[in-house]
Design a protein around this motif. Structure first.
Motif, PDB file in Angstrom:
ATOM      1  N   THR A   1       0.840  -1.190   0.000  1.00  0.00           N
ATOM      2  CA  THR A   1       0.000   0.000   0.000  1.00  0.00           C
ATOM      3  C   THR A   1       0.880   1.248   0.000  1.00  0.00           C
ATOM      4  O   THR A   1       2.094   1.174   0.032  1.00  0.00           O
ATOM      5  CB  THR A   1      -0.897  -0.013   1.252  1.00  0.00           C
ATOM      6  OG1 THR A   1      -1.721   1.134   1.226  1.00  0.00           O
ATOM      7  CG2 THR A   1      -0.099   0.009   2.530  1.00  0.00           C
TER       8      THR A   1
ATOM      9  N   VAL B   1      -3.740   6.989   4.500  1.00  0.00           N
ATOM     10  CA  VAL B   1      -3.569   5.910   3.513  1.00  0.00           C
ATOM     11  C   VAL B   1      -4.011   6.415   2.151  1.00  0.00           C
ATOM     12  O   VAL B   1      -5.135   6.890   1.984  1.00  0.00           O
ATOM     13  CB  VAL B   1      -4.401   4.672   3.913  1.00  0.00           C
ATOM     14  CG1 VAL B   1      -4.166   3.545   2.940  1.00  0.00           C
ATOM     15  CG2 VAL B   1      -4.050   4.226   5.315  1.00  0.00           C
TER      16      VAL B   1
ATOM     17  N   LYS C   1      -4.847  -0.735   2.303  1.00  0.00           N
ATOM     18  CA  LYS C   1      -5.418  -0.644   3.652  1.00  0.00           C
ATOM     19  C   LYS C   1      -4.316  -0.930   4.670  1.00  0.00           C
ATOM     20  O   LYS C   1      -3.438  -1.751   4.396  1.00  0.00           O
ATOM     21  CB  LYS C   1      -6.529  -1.699   3.793  1.00  0.00           C
ATOM     22  CG  LYS C   1      -7.345  -1.557   5.042  1.00  0.00           C
ATOM     23  CD  LYS C   1      -8.673  -2.256   4.928  1.00  0.00           C
ATOM     24  CE  LYS C   1      -8.597  -3.750   4.920  1.00  0.00           C
ATOM     25  NZ  LYS C   1      -9.895  -4.404   4.934  1.00  0.00           N
TER      26      LYS C   1
ATOM     27  N   ARG D   1      -3.511  -1.569   8.999  1.00  0.00           N
ATOM     28  CA  ARG D   1      -4.112  -1.856  10.306  1.00  0.00           C
ATOM     29  C   ARG D   1      -3.319  -1.125  11.374  1.00  0.00           C
ATOM     30  O   ARG D   1      -2.084  -1.255  11.428  1.00  0.00           O
ATOM     31  CB  ARG D   1      -4.107  -3.352  10.563  1.00  0.00           C
ATOM     32  CG  ARG D   1      -4.535  -3.725  11.965  1.00  0.00           C
ATOM     33  CD  ARG D   1      -4.998  -5.134  12.059  1.00  0.00           C
ATOM     34  NE  ARG D   1      -6.220  -5.317  11.298  1.00  0.00           N
ATOM     35  CZ  ARG D   1      -6.883  -6.471  11.229  1.00  0.00           C
ATOM     36  NH1 ARG D   1      -6.446  -7.508  11.877  1.00  0.00           N
ATOM     37  NH2 ARG D   1      -7.977  -6.575  10.517  1.00  0.00           N
TER      38      ARG D   1
ATOM     39  N   ASP E   1      -8.837  -0.626  11.081  1.00  0.00           N
ATOM     40  CA  ASP E   1      -8.358  -0.694   9.700  1.00  0.00           C
ATOM     41  C   ASP E   1      -8.625   0.645   9.035  1.00  0.00           C
ATOM     42  O   ASP E   1      -9.759   1.138   9.060  1.00  0.00           O
ATOM     43  CB  ASP E   1      -9.077  -1.808   8.934  1.00  0.00           C
ATOM     44  CG  ASP E   1      -8.550  -3.177   9.344  1.00  0.00           C
ATOM     45  OD1 ASP E   1      -7.435  -3.217   9.885  1.00  0.00           O
ATOM     46  OD2 ASP E   1      -9.249  -4.174   9.132  1.00  0.00           O
ATOM     47  N   VAL E   2      -7.595   1.204   8.441  1.00  0.00           N
ATOM     48  CA  VAL E   2      -7.764   2.495   7.762  1.00  0.00           C
ATOM     49  C   VAL E   2      -7.741   2.240   6.263  1.00  0.00           C
ATOM     50  O   VAL E   2      -6.731   1.775   5.733  1.00  0.00           O
ATOM     51  CB  VAL E   2      -6.643   3.481   8.156  1.00  0.00           C
ATOM     52  CG1 VAL E   2      -6.911   4.849   7.581  1.00  0.00           C
ATOM     53  CG2 VAL E   2      -6.508   3.555   9.662  1.00  0.00           C
ATOM     54  N   PRO E   3      -8.839   2.517   5.552  1.00  0.00           N
ATOM     55  CA  PRO E   3      -8.860   2.233   4.108  1.00  0.00           C
ATOM     56  C   PRO E   3      -8.264   3.394   3.306  1.00  0.00           C
ATOM     57  O   PRO E   3      -7.942   4.450   3.860  1.00  0.00           O
ATOM     58  CB  PRO E   3     -10.354   2.091   3.820  1.00  0.00           C
ATOM     59  CG  PRO E   3     -11.018   2.945   4.838  1.00  0.00           C
ATOM     60  CD  PRO E   3     -10.136   2.962   6.044  1.00  0.00           C
ATOM     61  N   ALA E   4      -8.150   3.183   2.001  1.00  0.00           N
ATOM     62  CA  ALA E   4      -7.581   4.192   1.110  1.00  0.00           C
ATOM     63  C   ALA E   4      -8.416   5.472   1.163  1.00  0.00           C
ATOM     64  O   ALA E   4      -9.637   5.430   1.263  1.00  0.00           O
ATOM     65  CB  ALA E   4      -7.556   3.654  -0.314  1.00  0.00           C
TER      66      ALA E   4
END
Lengths: 575, 199
Positions: free
Chosen positions: A239, A254, A258, A260, A271-274
């Motif tokens: 990522t 991010v 993704k 963590r 969890d941090v997504p795009a």
């Protein structure tokens, strides 16, 4: 205690097996006639037959949902590409590795020349290799401390595990870390990073203060890459992200993929997504800010640069230095690399969608959308992104994209309008909003390529939303405009079902059922039976019997043959 | 004694996909890389249908997962198909096993979450289609089908609905024809309405 079940067999009636064989049309015609005659005069058997016909109806599967087949087949291909999670798949290589180890040990204890390392071992369990940092470029004052000695950092320098990198305020350093790139930014207070693990299967750094930005290659199975701060541990699987530590705590943003984030104290994870950042508390998740975008753009520029040259003379700085020396680009300055490159990326993403690699396609398209694109190209990127999101089961994210494109003009807007209505109707199960969008499609694009589809779907959505009369009106308008259109049978059947079941208007349903029956299409038989049932219900028994007889000539072994034989009257019994 | 009149579907008859499936299996075995893809596409509608009939109405994701698992299983075990039965029988057997395994998992899961589910069930709600008589009957039929054991349901669906002969049902379910008959009888007894219901 369970009560004894009452048997079905009754005086003068058929056995259970005979009744089932009769309904399946497996009996000799004479035997069938005898059972049909009994059923007609026996309330119990009539109820049983109706119940068993309902059982057959209950086993009729619903039609495939849109894209389902493609989705399933792609998913199966992905599953087939994956190694199977079976114990023997794990145990066999394990035993093989153990046997090979024993063999090597045995050879090692033998007198005689030492044999070279066994290649089989390397193949089964590749040994982790050291993956130090290789400095690609520096800007400002940076130094590394290793084995008690401090030195200024320079291009091509190697930093092994245990090294402590200090970056002065406003300075930065970029290094290659295996397949990943890492940039340390001094920011306003400087940065300090210690490289604690640097093997191909385990890479970790401790960020004591400052900011690191990483573009991480997809990791091999079992491999780890982590950024540890005084309060958090951030782990990834391929990522682009940044971690920032200041007096307020740890922030994580991010750009792709993704990550963590695990709080070291409480072990709580998030969890941090795009496209999102978390700062400084795990609960405070929000979209990326301008500063995040600026830093990611800087790293992106770095990735677009040509490969590193050997250290050059001061008069001609290396490309890395030139890029690092570039002032922070404004949004317009780092807009698009070129229209051709963007079109190529779009085509690559399209190929990924077709190949079923939806997450990769989404990542590429999202990164493409961050550029300043011409309006048409931007609309096409958004359309493809919306399709990929739908296919990846994120239809809720696709709808706003489509709404935005639909507000524009041209063929892209028409396509977006169509896809938006489809998304609402099929993926989000919101027929009322879908009907609004279909109606708008008809109004905005009366001569568009989707006008027939929109006209039909409008009626279908209205019926699904419970607007019976409006739905019937819309479908009848469709039938007037596109009498022999692709959906004419569907439209007739929908109108017939709505009139019969919702308005109790059997007489109104019959012309539509007859229209389908006369079309000799795949649903002619069931439409004929539907018409016969309606005729029977309104007391037109002769016409109903004629329709049943007609069904028997059309489908002598069809699904409704038994029912048609029972209702067709004496003329059918002689057949 | 009743004479069974209905001939079983002949191989090669219109609508029978068996010959084209057999040809695709042969092409796959001879190394044609496109054959497996074509085979999956051809067999998909049958598997979609049979999985629905065997498992009953499920959430879309669950149904998709079952279809995908069955397709994956077919692709992985295609080389073990010896041609002793129809290919569709072989495929139906796999579908039966996939659905049976899923039922076992579901049963274990329900041990732990039954209370929570029951607490969340809508009370006294009537689905719109159940207002209509036919809808009510279909709902009753679904309830009756849910009362069948998994093996009974498989035998019933394959014989009564898919119209497979007893021998092929036995081959698909991996049991004897006698067992199939016993399961069929049990299924029929459970599916017929009880005397109290109709009188």
């Amino acid at each position: 205690m369970k009560a004894a079940r009452q048997g079905f067999v009754h005086p003068g009636g058929p056995t259970e097996d005979a009744l089932f064989d009769h309904l399946a049309g497996r009996l000799h015609p004479q035997a069938g006639e005898w059972i049909a005659a009994h059923v007609a005069s026996c309330a119990r058997c009539t109820a049983a037959v109706a119940h068993l016909e309902a059982v057959r109806e209950a086993l009729e599967p619903p039609p495939e949902s849109p894209f389902q087949r493609q989705r399933d087949l792609q998913a199966v291909r992905r599953r087939l590409d994956r190694p199977r999670r079976r114990w023997n798949r794990i145990l066999l290589p394990g035993f093989a590795a153990l046997a090979a180890c024993l063999a090597v040990l045995w050879m090692g204890t033998r007198a005689g020349p030492r044999l070279p390392a066994q290649p089989a071992i390397a193949k089964l369990a590749p040994a982790p290799v050291p993956t130090p940092w290789t400095v690609l470029g520096t800007e400002g004052s940076t130094e590394v401390e290793a084995h008690g000695a401090k030195s200024a950092m320079k291009t091509e320098q190697v930093v092994a595990a245990g090294g402590l990198v200090t970056v002065a305020p406003s300075a930065r350093v970029v290094a290659k870390w295996g397949g990943a790139k890492v940039m340390i930014e001094g920011g306003s207070a400087g940065a300090q990073v210690r490289l604690v693990a640097s093997r191909s299967d385990d890479r970790a750094l401790v960020l004591e203060r400052g900011r690191v930005v990483l573009n991480v290659d997809p990791l091999a199975p079992g491999a780890r890459l982590a950024v540890v701060t005084p309060t958090e541990r951030v782990t990834v699987h391929g990522t682009i992200f940044l971690v920032d530590v200041d007096a307020g705590g740890t922030s994580v943003a991010v750009a792709r993929g993704k990550v963590r984030v695990e709080a070291l104290a409480s072990r709580a994870t998030v969890d941090v997504p795009a496209g999102m950042r978390v700062a400084p508390l795990p609960a405070a998740i929000g979209p990326l800010d301008d500063e995040d975008r600026r830093v990611f753009a800087l790293l992106e520029h770095w990735n677009d640069a040509p490969p590193a040259e050997p250290a050059a003379a001061p008069a001609s700085p290396s490309p890395e230095k030139a890029i690092l020396a570039t002032p922070t680009p404004s949004p317009s300055a780092h807009a698009a690399p070129s229209a051709r490159a963007e079109t190529a990326t779009l085509e690559a993403a399209r190929a990924e969608v077709l190949a079923g690699s939806y997450p990769r396609a989404i990542a590429h398209l999202e990164s493409l959308r961050r550029h300043h694109l011409p309006a048409t190209l931007g609309a096409r990127v958004a359309l493809l992104l919306a399709q990929a999101l739908r296919l990846d089961h994120h239809a809720r994210d696709a709808a706003p994209l489509l709404e935005k494109v639909a507000r524009g003009g041209g063929p892209e807007a028409e396509q977006a309008q169509f896809l938006l209505a489809q998304t609402l109707e099929r993926d989000l199960a919101d027929p009322r909003r879908a009907a609004t969008v279909w109606a708008e499609t008809e109004r905005r694009f009366p001569h568009g390529i989707f006008r027939e589809e929109a006209a039909f779907r409008l009626g279908e959505s209205l019926l699904q939303a419970g607007e019976t009369q409006d739905g019937i009106d819309a479908l009848e308008r469709y039938l007037q405009a596109f009498g022999s259109g692709a959906h004419s049978d569907d439209a007739h059947l929908l109108v017939a079902a709505a009139r019969r079941d919702r308005l109790s208007d059997c007489a109104g349903a019959i012309p539509h059922l007859r229209a389908v029956a006369d079309g000799h299409g795949p649903r002619a038989g069931s439409a004929l039976i539907g018409a016969a049932r309606c005729l029977e219900k309104i007391g037109r028994d002769d016409e109903a019997a004629a329709a049943y007889r007609h069904y028997l000539t059309l489908a002598p072994h069809g699904r409704f043959t038994a029912e048609a034989r029972r209702h067709a009257g004496p003329r059918a019994s002689q057949r | 004694m009743f004479l069974v009149d209905r001939p079983r579907a002949q191989a090669g008859a219109k609508g029978d996909i068996e010959p084209s499936l057999a040809a695709l299996v042969e092409r796959h075995r001879s190394g044609d890389p496109s054959a497996l893809n074509a085979l999956m596409t051809e067999i998909y509608p049958s598997m979609h249908r049979i999985i629905y009939r065997l498992s009953g109405p499920r959430p879309r994701e669950v149904h998709e997962d079952l279809v995908q698992s069955a397709l994956e299983q077919v692709c992985r075990s295609i080389d073990s198909f010896e041609g002793r039965s129809r290919f569709t029988t072989f495929v139906f057997g796999i579908c039966h096993r996939v659905v049976a395994r899923s039922r076992r998992y579901d049963r274990v899961r329900t041990w732990f979450k039954r209370d929570a589910e029951e607490a969340c069930l809508p009370q006294g709600a009537t689905a719109p289609d159940e207002i209509v008589e036919r809808g009510r009957q279909v709902a009753q039929a679904r309830a009756a089908l849910d009362r069948l054991e998994g093996d009974e349901r498989s035998a019933f669906v394959l014989h009564e609905i898919e119209e497979l002969p007893l021998e092929e049902v036995a081959a698909a379910l991996g049991c004897s024809t006698r067992t199939v008959k016993r399961r069929l009888r049990a299924a029929r007894e459970k599916l017929l309405p009880s005397k109290e219901l109709v009188s």
